[in-house]
Structures are given as structure tokens and as C-alpha cells.
Design a protein around this motif. Structure first.
Motif, mmCIF file in Angstrom:
data_model
loop_
_atom_site.group_PDB
_atom_site.id
_atom_site.type_symbol
_atom_site.label_atom_id
_atom_site.label_comp_id
_atom_site.label_asym_id
_atom_site.label_seq_id
_atom_site.Cartn_x
_atom_site.Cartn_y
_atom_site.Cartn_z
ATOM 1 N N VAL A 54 0.809 -1.252 -0.005
ATOM 2 C CA VAL A 54 -0.060 -0.156 -0.092
ATOM 3 C C VAL A 54 0.918 1.386 -0.074
ATOM 4 O O VAL A 54 0.569 2.160 -0.695
ATOM 5 N N ALA A 55 1.849 1.243 0.934
ATOM 6 C CA ALA A 55 2.665 2.427 1.032
ATOM 7 C C ALA A 55 3.721 2.553 -0.538
ATOM 8 O O ALA A 55 3.692 3.638 -0.814
ATOM 9 N N ASP A 56 3.855 1.324 -1.218
ATOM 10 C CA ASP A 56 4.651 1.490 -2.322
ATOM 11 C C ASP A 56 3.945 2.125 -3.373
ATOM 12 O O ASP A 56 4.100 2.888 -4.385
ATOM 13 N N ARG A 57 2.558 1.428 -3.595
ATOM 14 C CA ARG A 57 1.685 1.601 -4.779
ATOM 15 C C ARG A 57 1.074 3.243 -4.406
ATOM 16 O O ARG A 57 0.709 3.697 -5.570
ATOM 17 N N SER A 58 1.169 3.695 -3.438
ATOM 18 C CA SER A 58 0.551 5.061 -3.283
ATOM 19 C C SER A 58 1.744 6.045 -3.742
ATOM 20 O O SER A 58 1.553 7.227 -3.972
ATOM 21 N N GLY A 59 2.904 5.567 -4.062
ATOM 22 C CA GLY A 59 4.117 6.362 -4.174
ATOM 23 C C GLY A 59 4.899 6.991 -3.521
ATOM 24 O O GLY A 59 5.754 8.041 -3.401
ATOM 25 N N LEU A 60 4.613 6.722 -1.940
ATOM 26 C CA LEU A 60 5.124 7.313 -0.737
ATOM 27 C C LEU A 60 6.612 7.045 -0.753
ATOM 28 O O LEU A 60 7.496 8.135 -0.671
ATOM 29 N N PHE A 61 7.165 5.733 -1.381
ATOM 30 C CA PHE A 61 8.656 5.472 -1.128
ATOM 31 C C PHE A 61 9.225 6.519 -2.075
ATOM 32 O O PHE A 61 10.274 6.971 -1.976
ATOM 33 N N GLU A 62 8.654 6.504 -3.355
ATOM 34 C CA GLU A 62 9.322 7.025 -4.552
ATOM 35 C C GLU A 62 9.526 8.701 -4.187
ATOM 36 O O GLU A 62 10.579 9.292 -4.492
ATOM 37 N N VAL A 63 8.436 9.222 -3.354
ATOM 38 C CA VAL A 63 8.259 10.625 -3.362
ATOM 39 C C VAL A 63 9.457 11.036 -2.192
ATOM 40 O O VAL A 63 10.309 12.072 -2.258
ATOM 41 N N VAL A 64 9.664 10.186 -1.296
ATOM 42 C CA VAL A 64 10.566 10.339 -0.148
ATOM 43 C C VAL A 64 11.854 10.377 -0.412
ATOM 44 O O VAL A 64 12.769 11.286 -0.227
ATOM 45 N N ALA A 65 12.120 9.219 -1.365
ATOM 46 C CA ALA A 65 13.378 9.245 -1.942
ATOM 47 C C ALA A 65 13.912 10.173 -2.717
ATOM 48 O O ALA A 65 14.865 10.945 -2.614
ATOM 49 N N ARG A 66 12.952 10.634 -3.573
ATOM 50 C CA ARG A 66 13.151 11.868 -4.735
ATOM 51 C C ARG A 66 13.507 13.371 -3.949
ATOM 52 O O ARG A 66 14.357 14.066 -4.316
ATOM 53 N N ARG A 67 12.715 13.354 -3.017
ATOM 54 C CA ARG A 67 12.806 14.599 -2.236
ATOM 55 C C ARG A 67 13.931 14.611 -1.131
ATOM 56 O O ARG A 67 14.457 15.616 -1.086
ATOM 57 N N ALA A 68 14.452 13.634 -0.993
ATOM 58 C CA ALA A 68 15.571 13.483 0.019
ATOM 59 C C ALA A 68 17.091 13.901 -0.619
ATOM 60 O O ALA A 68 17.867 14.164 -0.045
ATOM 61 N N LEU A 69 16.909 13.418 -1.971
ATOM 62 C CA LEU A 69 18.095 13.944 -2.875
ATOM 63 C C LEU A 69 18.094 14.866 -3.797
ATOM 64 O O LEU A 69 19.235 15.213 -4.475
ATOM 65 N N THR A 71 -0.727 2.090 7.331
ATOM 66 C CA THR A 71 -1.110 3.554 7.931
ATOM 67 C C THR A 71 -0.703 4.515 7.009
ATOM 68 O O THR A 71 -1.402 5.365 6.690
ATOM 69 N N LEU A 72 0.760 4.531 6.736
ATOM 70 C CA LEU A 72 1.550 5.525 5.933
ATOM 71 C C LEU A 72 0.925 5.388 4.634
ATOM 72 O O LEU A 72 0.952 6.387 3.946
ATOM 73 N N GLY A 73 0.706 4.312 4.105
ATOM 74 C CA GLY A 73 0.308 4.155 2.563
ATOM 75 C C GLY A 73 -1.134 4.910 2.329
ATOM 76 O O GLY A 73 -1.417 5.655 1.443
ATOM 77 N N ILE A 74 -1.991 4.621 3.432
ATOM 78 C CA ILE A 74 -3.686 5.173 3.418
ATOM 79 C C ILE A 74 -3.225 6.740 3.561
ATOM 80 O O ILE A 74 -3.837 7.269 3.162
ATOM 81 N N ALA A 75 -2.247 7.033 4.556
ATOM 82 C CA ALA A 75 -2.292 8.443 4.940
ATOM 83 C C ALA A 75 -1.941 9.132 3.793
ATOM 84 O O ALA A 75 -2.420 10.248 3.146
ATOM 85 N N PHE A 76 -0.881 8.634 3.079
ATOM 86 C CA PHE A 76 -0.233 9.256 1.776
ATOM 87 C C PHE A 76 -1.199 9.547 0.629
ATOM 88 O O PHE A 76 -1.453 10.443 -0.002
ATOM 89 N N ALA A 77 -1.875 8.271 0.269
ATOM 90 C CA ALA A 77 -2.989 8.320 -0.785
ATOM 91 C C ALA A 77 -3.987 9.087 -0.305
ATOM 92 O O ALA A 77 -4.359 9.595 -1.246
ATOM 93 N N THR A 78 -4.432 9.316 0.910
ATOM 94 C CA THR A 78 -5.788 10.335 1.223
ATOM 95 C C THR A 78 -4.873 11.784 1.177
ATOM 96 O O THR A 78 -5.909 12.565 0.450
ATOM 97 N N GLY A 79 -3.859 11.979 1.527
ATOM 98 C CA GLY A 79 -3.565 13.388 1.738
ATOM 99 C C GLY A 79 -3.253 13.906 0.224
ATOM 100 O O GLY A 79 -3.484 15.071 -0.078
ATOM 101 N N SER A 80 -2.775 12.978 -0.609
ATOM 102 C CA SER A 80 -2.385 13.363 -2.073
ATOM 103 C C SER A 80 -3.560 13.233 -2.829
ATOM 104 O O SER A 80 -3.593 13.580 -3.974
ATOM 105 N N ARG A 81 -4.749 12.838 -2.364
ATOM 106 C CA ARG A 81 -6.009 12.920 -2.939
ATOM 107 C C ARG A 81 -5.955 11.739 -4.159
ATOM 108 O O ARG A 81 -6.613 11.986 -5.182
ATOM 109 N N GLN A 82 -5.229 10.730 -3.828
ATOM 110 C CA GLN A 82 -4.980 9.643 -4.975
ATOM 111 C C GLN A 82 -6.263 8.397 -4.481
ATOM 112 O O GLN A 82 -6.636 7.677 -5.331
#
Length: 518
Positions: free
Chosen positions: A105-120, A326-337
Motif C-alpha cells: 500500500v505504501a509502495d503503490r501510493s508512491g510514498l517511497f518514491e516521493v520520499v527518496a526523490r525529495r531526500a536527494l 497506515t502510512l500508505g493510506i495516509a499518503f494516498a488520502t493526503g495526496s487525494r489519490q
């Protein structure tokens, strides 16, 4: 003239060795078939050994045991009727499925990609190497996606500060491959490793338990040490050859590099909203978990308020899954996906489909280990092997060297970390346990041996992927190009990490909560 040309074109001894390794590795069957071949070899070996009458004293029971013939009528019946149970009760199977339900859920929501991209994205020139190296070490949650996300990001980070984007790719690759097992957080792979180690240790001690947290202290320090090591090797050694990493075009478009990785589909505003909601959800989850653990008579604690022997640590796979869910649902909800609640089980199903090849492999591994346990060859090898080592008088340090070097060499051919651990754990863990080495320490040694050679073996699919990325910038880049840069890192990291383990062992520092190093 002909002689001079032939000398210039003749490959070096190192390249010939690597070519031989690649050829030998290509000759190996898929790990699924490899375990079935070993199943057959083990069955024949049990038939031969059972006829010799060789026996040992079982350390678990004190009884004298011999080898059971796997080709007898009784054995075949027992193995056939127990095949389903052996697979269903195979520890890592349930663990992987539970953890992936949340991670997916966290992966499909795009959370991991966004965190990695913004960190670098906004790293200064002074810290770019360390940031990419540490990012790779922390990327284990991304699984194979780490390479697709972080290698292009490493190229962008390096190009932004005026350095070779090809070197950025190499630093990202070697940090994911070689430092990925030095993760300060508990990743799904840690839970699987612990389950395999537990089953192996219980061949000798039925009460033995290895937890996913048993290497946590060691891997937390290791992540920082290895990131620093990669940084120093890059700046002191690889930088001298950075000028040889010439791209085919005068200007490399950052957008073109990023196109090699996953494409962002969210706007900046949507990402920021998603991250804010995710941060709040993470803090709330951690706070509630801590409060629940600290409560008197908490169901998350064991008898008499024990924490190390508690449902929380024993069920860490469930809590990891719930955390990422929890993180995946939160990110998908907050980003309106999140369009509807039906999206969540769909994400989960996608995650389970992504690990289907691993589940297929687990079936072969579970049957191999069931046969190993039935024949009691593992007990025979462990007892005889430990006795032989004791008779030779090899010091613990010498034994550690033998183990890490042997596993590192095997890893050049069998590049799947979980498959190799499933193969060697039933022999190495019991033998080391009989010699007084905690299974958690054996697991730490395996991490060192397995990780550091990943970045220099052409048998690794991630290695081939990185070569492909390099060729998008320089068509002449190949296996030799990548190995010439990863080899110094791999060798020095191997030495540094093993030295860190020896220091840890000498000082007697626990490897994790309730996990003594000796």
C-alpha cells in the motif's frame, strides 16, 4: 604489429576471472530447480549414510541418532503427506505475505518514491556522495524498486553539483547492493532472515528464537560506517578515475535521466499534502504503540511485563505491516489519490502478485528443509563439523573468516540473498551454535558476506540493470566499467564491516535487544 594488437586486446586476468564467474553462474539452474536438484542429492546421500550406521549424539535431546533413509517407503509416505504442512508452516511464507500487505500500500501510493526523490533533490556538493550512499543503505524497504528509483536519482544529484552522473549511478548502485543489509530500521527481509535462522537453530535447540530485531544495534551503526566508507572510497579512490566516465553528449538533460526511473504523476502541492498527512500519521502510530507497550498489564508485553519475550517483538511482522499500511493510506488520502476504500485491497493484491516468484521459490525451499530435518543430516553435519573444527583448534576469529569468505564466494554465483541464506543456514547456524556462536551473530556474519559481493557479480540482475543505466549515458560502458569502480568499494567495505563485527564481538556489545554477540 600483430603481436602488439593482440596484447592490447587481450583481456586482463581480472576480466578473465570475472568472465569465468559469469559463465559458471549462467550454468547454474534457476534457484527453484537448484533446490529440487539438491533435494535429490540429499535423498541419495541419506540412503548412503543410513547404510554406514554413522551416529551422533543429538545436542537437543542427548539421544543417539543416525541418518534416516529418505528413499524408504516410510519416508516417502511421510514426505508426501507432509508436503502441504511443510509449505504452509514454512516460517518466512506467512511473514512475507503479512508484511507485503502493508508495504504494498505504501509502495503503490508512491510514498517511497516521493520520499527518496525529495531526500536527494537538494543535496549540496560537499554532502552529495554521503547522501546518496546513506540513501542506498536506507532503501531496503523499496526492494527491487530501489534500483529503479535511486540510480537515476544518484545521477541527477551528482550532475546537479557538477560531477559525473555516471559516478552518481555507481555510488547509488553499490550502496543499495553492498550496504542495503545495514539498515537501522527493520525491513521485511530482516523478518524473513530471522525466521530462517530460527528454523535452522531449532535443529539443535528447539527453544532457540531469532528475531528480526536481533541485529538492529549492529546494523544501525553499520549503516553509518558503510556510508562513510563508500564516501571515503569514492573521494579518495574513485574520484581519480571520474574523468574516464565520459557521457556521449556534451550536456545531459536532467529530465532525460529521470525518465529512466518511475514517472512522478503527482503535483508538488499534492506531494506536500500527502507528506504532511503521512508525517502526522507516523507520529500518531508510534505514539499509540509506545503508550500501548508502556501500559500496565499491556497485551503487547509478555509474562511479568517482559519486553524482549513479548507479543510485540514476536509479532513484529504484523506491526510492520500495519505501520506501512497506515502510512500508505495516509499518503494516498493526503495526496487525494484514494478514490474509494476498494483501492486498499487492490494495492494489497498488487503487492502479493509482486512476490509470487518468491512464494514459488519458498515451496521448493520448504520441501528441501523438511527433507533436511527428516533425514537428520543437518544434525550429523553440524555435530561432526563442529567437532572437527574444535579438534583443529581454530579460534573464533579464524572460524568467522572461513564462514564469511565461503559465503561471499557462494554469493558470486547464487545472488538471491534469501535463497542463499535458506541454503546455508541449516548447516552454518547449527554448527556455529554448537561452537558457542549465537545465531544472531551468525546472521550478522551472513549479512556481511552476502552484501559486499553483490556489487561485483555479473550474475546479479541488479548488476545488469546498472550496466544498462550506464549505457544510456555512454554506449561503450560495460561490465568491466562497472566492476572497475565497484570492486574497490566492495573489497574495502568487506574489510571495514568485518573489522567492525570483530570489534563488536571483542567488546561484547549486544547485536540487538536481548541478542548477545557471544
Amino acid at each position: 604489429m600483430t603481436t602488439e594488437v593482440s596484447k592490447r586486446t587481450e583481456p586482463s586476468a581480472g576480466l578473465r576471472l570475472l568472465a569465468g564467474i559469469e559463465e559458471a553462474g549462467n550454468a547454474l539452474p534457476h534457484p527453484f530447480w537448484l533446490f529440487w536438484i539438491l533435494f535429490g542429492v540429499l535423498a541419495v546421500a541419506s540412503w548412503i549414510l543410513s547404510g554406514t550406521g554413522i551416529t551422533v549424539s543429538d545436542p537437543a535431546t542427548g539421544e543417539t541418532v543416525g541418518v534416516n533413509n529418505a528413499l524408504s517407503v516410510e519416508a516417502i509416505r511421510a514426505l508426501l503427506t507432509g508436503a502441504e504442512e511443510s509449505f504452509v508452516t514454512f516460517g518466512p511464507l506467512g511473514t512475507v505475505l503479512i508484511v507485503m500487505l502493508g508495504v504494498a500500500v505504501a509502495d503503490r501510493s508512491g510514498l517511497f518514491e516521493v520520499v527518496a526523490r525529495r531526500a536527494l533533490s537538494n543535496v549540496s556538493a560537499r554532502w552529495v556522495v554521503f547522501a546518496v550512499a546513506l540513501g542506498g543503505a536506507l532503501s531496503k524497504f523499496l526492494s527491487d524498486s530501489a534500483y529503479v528509483i535511486l540510480i537515476p536519482l544518484g545521477a541527477i544529484a551528482f550532475k546537479t553539483v557538477g560531477r559525473s552522473p555516471m559516478l552518481g549511478m555507481i555510488v547509488a548502485f553499490v550502496s543499495i547492493n553492498a550496504a542495503g543489509d545495514a539498515n537501522p530500521l527493520i525491513a521485511p527481509g530482516d523478518v524473513v532472515f530471522a525466521k530462517v535462522a530460527t528454523e535452522a537453530a531449532q535443529l539443535i535447540d528447539p527453544n532457540a528464537t531469532v528475531r528480526a530485531t536481533d541485529n538492529m544495534y549492529f546494523t544501525t551503526v553499520s549503516a553509518l560506517v558503510l556510508a562513510i566508507t563508500i564516501t571515503l572510497v569514492t573521494e579518495l579512490i574513485l574520484k581519480k578515475r571520474e574523468s574516464t566516465l565520459i557521457v556521449d553528449t556534451a550536456q545531459v538533460d536532467t529530465t532525460a535521466i529521470m525518465a529512466m526511473g518511475p514517472q512522478a504523476t503527482l503535483s508538488g502541492a499534492a506531494e506536500r499534502r500527502g507528506l504532511r498527512v503521512t508525517g502526522l500519521a507516523a507520529l500518531l502510530f508510534v505514539a499509540l504503540t509506545v503508550v500501548a507497550i508502556l501500559l500496565p498489564q499491556s497485551p503487547l508485553r509478555g509474562e511479568n511485563g517482559e519486553f524482549l519475550e513479548s507479543p510485540f517483538l514476536d509479532g513484529i511482522a504484523f506491526f510492520l505491516s500495519l505501520f506501512f499500511l497506515t502510512l500508505g493510506i495516509a499518503f494516498a488520502t493526503g495526496s487525494r489519490q484514494l478514490e474509494s476504500s476498494a483501492d486498499i485491497p487492490r494495492f494489497m493484491a498488487d503487492g502479493v502478485r509482486s512476490i509470487a516468484p518468491l512464494i514459488v521459490l519458498f515451496f521448493a525451499v520448504s520441501q528441501f528443509l523438511a527433507l533436511f530435518k527428516y533425514t537428520k543430516i543437518s544434525t550429523l553435519v553440524a555435530v561432526k563439523g563442529s567437532d572437527a573444527i574444535a579438534d583443529l583448534g581454530i579460534h573464533n576469529v579464524g572460524l568467522f573468516v572461513i564462514v564469511v569468505v565461503a559465503i561471499a564466494l557462494l554469493n558470486l554465483l547464487i545472488t538471491s540473498g534469501q535463497a542463499l541464506w535458506a541454503l546455508v543456514a541449516p548447516i552454518v547456524v547449527p554448527m556455529m551454535l554448537l561452537l558457542g556462536t549465537n545465531p544472531a551473530a551468525t546472521m550478522a556474519l551472513y549479512r556481511i558476506a552476502d552484501s559486499c559481493t553483490n556489487s561485483i557479480t555479473p550474475m546479479s540482475t541488479s548488476f545488469v540493470l546498472c550496466v544498462g543505466y550506464l549505457q544510456t549515458l555512454n554506449k561503450k560502458a560495460g561490465i568491466g566499467t562497472l566492476i572497475s569502480f565497484t570492486l574497490p568499494c566492495a573489497v574495502i567495505m568487506f574489510i571495514v564491516w568485518f573489522a567492525l563485527f570483530l570489534l563488536w564481538w571483542v567488546l561484547g556489545i549486544p547485536l540487538g535487544p536481548g541478542a548477545p554477540v557471544r
